[in-house]
Design an enzyme around this catalytic site. Structure first.
Site, PDB file in Angstrom:
ATOM      1  N   ASP A 197       0.864  -1.180   0.000  1.00 24.67           N
ATOM      2  CA  ASP A 197       0.000   0.000   0.000  1.00 24.67           C
ATOM      3  C   ASP A 197       0.900   1.230   0.000  1.00 24.67           C
ATOM      4  O   ASP A 197       1.982   1.218   0.602  1.00 24.67           O
ATOM      5  CB  ASP A 197      -0.901   0.015   1.239  1.00 24.67           C
ATOM      6  CG  ASP A 197      -1.987  -1.056   1.197  1.00 24.67           C
ATOM      7  OD1 ASP A 197      -2.403  -1.426   0.091  1.00 24.67           O
ATOM      8  OD2 ASP A 197      -2.414  -1.493   2.272  1.00 24.67           O
TER       9      ASP A 197
ATOM     10  N   ASP B 195      -6.966  -1.533  -4.643  1.00 21.30           N
ATOM     11  CA  ASP B 195      -8.062  -1.170  -3.734  1.00 21.30           C
ATOM     12  C   ASP B 195      -9.003  -0.174  -4.406  1.00 21.30           C
ATOM     13  O   ASP B 195     -10.225  -0.270  -4.263  1.00 21.30           O
ATOM     14  CB  ASP B 195      -7.517  -0.553  -2.443  1.00 21.30           C
ATOM     15  CG  ASP B 195      -6.642  -1.492  -1.642  1.00 21.30           C
ATOM     16  OD1 ASP B 195      -6.807  -2.723  -1.767  1.00 21.30           O
ATOM     17  OD2 ASP B 195      -5.787  -0.990  -0.884  1.00 21.30           O
TER      18      ASP B 195
END
Length: 167
Positions: free
Chosen positions: A121, A137
């Site tokens: 991330d 995402d």
């Protein structure tokens, strides 16, 4: 080439391009952000910040990779099933796009878990202290949001009888 094959090929190509963009962005994040304190794009609003996520949002179910791999696999299989079952009329092109987004997002994070054991991330909205996330995402969230909007505005429920399993 039949319209059916063209539509399937377009979906596969779109999904592959989206998946490649996700994986390239994670590779770049690892190369340029890992081991740093991050990079501010808009002070107090948006940053690039490297994080190795071994759980879900907010770190829940930490180190339960098999659960997330199975969930991603189920989501992908269902989205492929919907994509294949959708009628070939133009009205259903938006839903095909949504399926490609969801498949690419689910596979992007699943691939990370299988290869690395964690998801990379790197996108962080510091203004609202939102959890760090990635492009996969975004694909899943945007795809799910668009699906809800389309299902409530563009289509009627009886238009989805074709999704029922045949006896």
């Amino acid at each position: 080439m039949k319209i059916k094959n063209k539509i399937y090929a377009a979906g596969a190509i779109l999904t592959f391009v989206l998946l490649a963009a996700d994986q390239i962005s994670k590779y770049l994040a690892k190369c340029f952000l890992a081991g740093t304190s991050g990079m501010t794009l808009i002070p107090g609003v948006f940053e690039f910040y490297y994080l190795e996520n071994r759980g879900a949002a907010f770190g829940i179910l930490d180190n339960r990779q098999l659960i997330f791999i199975l969930i991603a696999l189920l989501i992908s299989v269902f989205a492929v099933y919907v994509y294949i079952r959708l009628p070939f009329e133009k009205d259903y092109h938006p839903l095909r796009f949504v399926c490609s987004l969801i498949i690419a997002g689910a596979l992007g994070n699943m691939l990370d878990r299988l290869v690395r054991g964690y998801v990379i991330d790197f996108l962080y909205f510091s203004l609202i202290d939102f959890p760090v996330f990635n492009i996969a995402d975004c694909y899943v969230c945007i795809g799910a949001g668009l699906a809800v909007i389309l299902l409530f505005t563009l289509y009627r429920s009886e238009e989805f009888l074709f999704l029922k399993l045949r006896k």
